[in-house]
Scaffold this motif. Structure first.
Motif, PDB file in Angstrom:
ATOM      1  N   ALA A 174       0.825  -1.205   0.000  1.00 12.63           N
ATOM      2  CA  ALA A 174       0.000   0.000   0.000  1.00 12.63           C
ATOM      3  C   ALA A 174       0.860   1.256   0.000  1.00 12.63           C
ATOM      4  O   ALA A 174       0.542   2.245  -0.688  1.00 12.63           O
ATOM      5  CB  ALA A 174      -0.928  -0.007   1.215  1.00 12.63           C
ATOM      6  N   LEU A 178       0.958   4.418  -2.845  1.00 12.98           N
ATOM      7  CA  LEU A 178       0.726   5.821  -2.491  1.00 12.98           C
ATOM      8  C   LEU A 178       1.899   6.701  -2.930  1.00 12.98           C
ATOM      9  O   LEU A 178       1.698   7.828  -3.405  1.00 12.98           O
ATOM     10  CB  LEU A 178       0.505   5.942  -0.983  1.00 12.98           C
ATOM     11  CG  LEU A 178      -0.765   5.265  -0.435  1.00 12.98           C
ATOM     12  CD1 LEU A 178      -0.813   5.387   1.083  1.00 12.98           C
ATOM     13  CD2 LEU A 178      -2.014   5.878  -1.070  1.00 12.98           C
ATOM     14  N   THR A 181       1.645   7.174  -6.648  1.00 11.78           N
ATOM     15  CA  THR A 181       0.559   8.115  -6.951  1.00 11.78           C
ATOM     16  C   THR A 181       1.047   9.557  -6.875  1.00 11.78           C
ATOM     17  O   THR A 181       0.667  10.404  -7.709  1.00 11.78           O
ATOM     18  CB  THR A 181      -0.603   7.890  -5.973  1.00 11.78           C
ATOM     19  OG1 THR A 181      -1.082   6.557  -6.106  1.00 11.78           O
ATOM     20  CG2 THR A 181      -1.735   8.868  -6.240  1.00 11.78           C
ATOM     21  N   GLN A 372      -5.358  10.678  -7.643  1.00 14.25           N
ATOM     22  CA  GLN A 372      -5.258  10.508  -6.198  1.00 14.25           C
ATOM     23  C   GLN A 372      -6.338   9.580  -5.644  1.00 14.25           C
ATOM     24  O   GLN A 372      -6.052   8.714  -4.805  1.00 14.25           O
ATOM     25  CB  GLN A 372      -5.329  11.877  -5.523  1.00 14.25           C
ATOM     26  CG  GLN A 372      -4.132  12.771  -5.849  1.00 14.25           C
ATOM     27  CD  GLN A 372      -4.285  14.177  -5.289  1.00 14.25           C
ATOM     28  OE1 GLN A 372      -5.357  14.547  -4.815  1.00 14.25           O
ATOM     29  NE2 GLN A 372      -3.217  14.957  -5.350  1.00 14.25           N
ATOM     30  N   CYS A 376      -5.479   5.716  -4.213  1.00 17.02           N
ATOM     31  CA  CYS A 376      -5.795   5.267  -2.850  1.00 17.02           C
ATOM     32  C   CYS A 376      -6.640   3.993  -2.862  1.00 17.02           C
ATOM     33  O   CYS A 376      -6.437   3.091  -2.032  1.00 17.02           O
ATOM     34  CB  CYS A 376      -6.531   6.378  -2.100  1.00 17.02           C
ATOM     35  SG  CYS A 376      -5.513   7.846  -1.778  1.00 17.02           S
ATOM     36  N   ALA A 379      -4.348   1.153  -3.547  1.00 15.70           N
ATOM     37  CA  ALA A 379      -3.582   0.821  -2.345  1.00 15.70           C
ATOM     38  C   ALA A 379      -4.426   0.014  -1.364  1.00 15.70           C
ATOM     39  O   ALA A 379      -3.918  -0.895  -0.694  1.00 15.70           O
ATOM     40  CB  ALA A 379      -3.083   2.104  -1.682  1.00 15.70           C
TER      41      ALA A 379
END
Length: 672
Positions: A174, A178, A181, A372, A376, A379
């Motif tokens: 995860a 992020l 990203t 974004q 998420c 993730a």
């Protein structure tokens, strides 16, 4: 024209809404995104999207659990089937250089609801792909430290014992998503340069694996003593092929990036061919090396290549492979995070998805909110699901997208020109067909017919008439088949027979594959029954292809075109459907649940906010009147009218029931 009873009118209007096609703007190079990607950039994006966890993890997983050393054949068959789909993507990407990939291609040629469902599944495909790669990235790094990260997480943080969910939360997977990203949000140039760096390292490591691996190869690992070359038989090879499609998912990132390419007409087909050839060669050769290094049944599914070198006594080589695999997986992460927001952006731009995702940052020229939010979500998937569940679910979305893109190629190629290439205005004038242009060749500027006095002029006129008869508009029956099929198909509208044949092609292909996959197993049919059904559905499939082939195609040679249409797209459809039916029932259950969620989003939001639907409304709400001014010129006045409660149109011999805005002028004109 067929008429409908009043009770059928709502159903007809609903069908028209669901199947409306996207209207392309006249200038398809215009975009709010930044066109800065070259052919090399696109090719490296494609290679980076394909050569990642599939090479370093999936080869070992399929070899040990599904196909054995015959994983080489699984990758070969998957590569051939992917090549057919890649050709279709290349034609669409060059012809319609807009972001959206399979979603956009289906919207242009088939219809809105089908495009939404494809886009909805492509979104899931990219989310699962990125999450699976992050899981593989974490597993590889964990294997370098002797699974210390996993042990620490299970001991000191938490572990789960829930079906269909990983045993422990993968915090490292995860976190890397992020971080990626954040980098993607800085713009396409930053993403491209990061991809260049990681792709170069990955390619160097692959070359090292091939050279050093073939030096250590032991042919005895393919012998009967170790189970033979194909221990799971043909069924295992084909089941492995369905899973190996995950390896070739990444080539559609090229078509998805066509709106940011400098010269998409040339760059998209060339980059697709180069990237797919490099990726297929890498998968076949590396899987050969892997199964020759150690026996296939002793492979470690989580880190097959690095573990194989460790066990042969070359620990330093294992570290090099682990570093290269992490770099390769970084390219796949970037590829998925690069493509996913652009699919979402395309759907939001068309009004089928929430409009907040269509906002483009004025500085970076990328849809930051979409990046974004879905970064998420990706993730979150990596945090709770394991690699195997993610990979199995991924294949079905990929195969479905390939199937619809192949069908879209056939539909678009045989569509009449006026339906295939419309301008931004819904009332744009249609280009005259060759038949319409024929009388113009005999007309002078004065409007009088040309005087054909010489014999050569008459011969030229006859030749022009012959050519105009032989070359018909797209979707019409070819002239040479007119004497044989004209009395049956001659009265059909252009493209109508082709559309019906594409539907029959998909139904017969699905039926044929279902008999081949389930005939002797789940259905328990006798051999004679299976043989009869295979012959019947096979003939129906070939007949559908033949009916499509006897019609004229669009004569467009400006951009890349798939050769041998409809045979290559038809074969691609058949292979994709067959591989979809080889997937597990649980994968289909998950897929159906996702489709239900998507239909809820479409009927609750997308259908009512569709820009194509908004484009159709103004002509129904406006009335136009023409007023002759004293100078002799015409002035058009447009006014909003309220629809009649009964839904009846006003009589054609009377003007619209709206008061004129210039009564004085009308009175003057009446007196004159």
């Amino acid at each position: 024209m067929a008429t409908h009873t009043p009770g059928c009118a709502p159903a007809v209007r609903l069908c028209q809404k669901l199947n409306r096609r996207k209207t392309l703007e006249a200038d398809m190079m215009a975009t709010s995104l930044k066109r800065c990607l070259s052919t090399v950039d696109l090719a490296l994006l494609g290679v980076g999207g394909m050569v990642g966890s599939g090479l370093y993890v999936l080869t070992g997983t399929v070899a040990k659990e599904t196909a054995g050393p015959a994983v080489v054949l699984s990758f070969l068959i998957a590569g051939v089937a992917s090549l057919m789909a890649a050709l279709c993507y290349a034609e669409f990407g060059a012809r319609v250089p807009k972001t959206g990939s399979a979603y956009m291609f289906t919207y242009v040629s088939v219809g809105e609801i089908w495009a939404f469902l494809i886009g909805w599944n492509v979104i899931l495909e990219y989310m699962i792909g990125g999450a699976a790669v992050a899981r593989a990235w974490s597993g590889y790094l964990d294997s370098i430290f002797n699974h210390a990260i996993q042990n620490f997480t299970e001991t000191h943080i938490m572990q789960w014992n829930v079906p269909f969910i990983a045993h422990y939360p993968d915090l490292l997977a995860a976190a890397i998503l992020l971080l990626a990203t954040i980098f993607i949000s800085f713009g396409v140039r930053v993403s491209s340069w990061l991809n260049h760096i990681f792709s170069t390292i990955s390619i160097c490591v692959i070359v090292f694996i091939l050279i050093f691996g073939f030096m250590l190869a032991e042919p005895a690992n393919w012998s009967q003593k170790e189970g033979g070359f194909a221990p799971f038989g043909l069924s295992g090879i084909m089941a492995g092929t369905a899973t190996c499609f995950y390896a070739f998912v990444g080539f559609d990132v090229i078509a998805a990036s066509s709106e940011e390419a400098k010269n998409p007409q040339r760059a998209v087909p060339v980059a697709t061919a180069i990237s797919l050839a490099l990726a297929a060669s890498a998968y076949i050769l590396v899987s050969t090396v892997l199964t020759l290094l150690v026996p296939w049944h002793t492979l470690d599914p989580n880190s097959a290549l690095s573990d194989a070198f460790f066990r042969r006594g070359y620990s330093w080589a294992g570290f090099i492979v682990a570093i290269g695999s992490i770099c390769a997986m970084n390219t796949v992460l970037l590829s998925n995070l690069f493509s996913l927001p652009r699919i979402v952006y395309a759907m939001a731009e068309d009004g089928l998805f929430f409009s907040v995702f269509s906002r483009v940052n004025p500085v970076t020229k990328v849809p930051v909110i979409a990046i974004q939010v879905f970064g998420c979500l990706m993730a979150l998937l990596a945090l709770i699901f394991d690699l195997e569940a993610l990979v199995q679910f991924l294949s079905i979305g990929t195969l479905l997208a390939y199937t619809f893109v192949a069908a879209s190629i056939i539909v678009l190629r045989f569509q009449p020109e006026k339906a295939a290439s419309r301008s931004g205005s819904s009332n744009a004038q249609q280009e005259p067909s060759p038949t319409d242009l024929e009388p113009q060749t005999m007309a002078q500027e004065s409007g009088e017919l040309k005087e054909y006095e010489s014999f050569s002029d008459k011969l030229q006129l006859v030749e022009q008439e012959k050519q105009s008869r032989e070359r018909r508009a797209a979707g019409q029956l070819k002239a040479r088949w007119e004497p044989y099929l004209g009395h049956v198909l001659g009265d059909c509208e252009p493209g109508e027979v082709v559309a019906f044949s594409v539907l029959a092609l998909m139904v017969s292909g699905l039926s044929l594959c279902a008999v081949l996959v389930f005939g002797s197993g789940a259905l328990q049919l006798p051999l004679w029954s299976i043989s009869l059904l295979v012959v019947v559905f096979g003939l129906a499939f070939l007949l559908s292809l033949a009916l499509i082939w006897v019609h004229e195609q669009q004569a467009n040679t400006k951009t890349f075109q798939v050769p041998l249409v409809p045979f290559i797209p038809g074969t691609s459809i058949l292979l994709n459907v067959f591989l979809m039916l080889k997937l597990s029932p649980l994968t289909w259950v998950r897929f159906i649940v996702w489709l239900v969620v998507g239909l809820t989003v479409y009927f609750g939001y997308g259908m009512w906010h569709s820009k194509e639907g908004q484009r159709e409304r103004p002509p129904q709400d406006l009335a136009a009147r023409y007023v002759v001014l004293p100078s002799g010129s015409l002035v058009e006045t447009v006014q909003t009218v309220q629809p009649d409660a009964q839904g009846e149109a006003p009589p054609q011999n009377t003007p619209m029931a709206t008061p004129t805005t210039t009564p004085t002028t009308e009175d003057q004109n009446a007196k004159r």
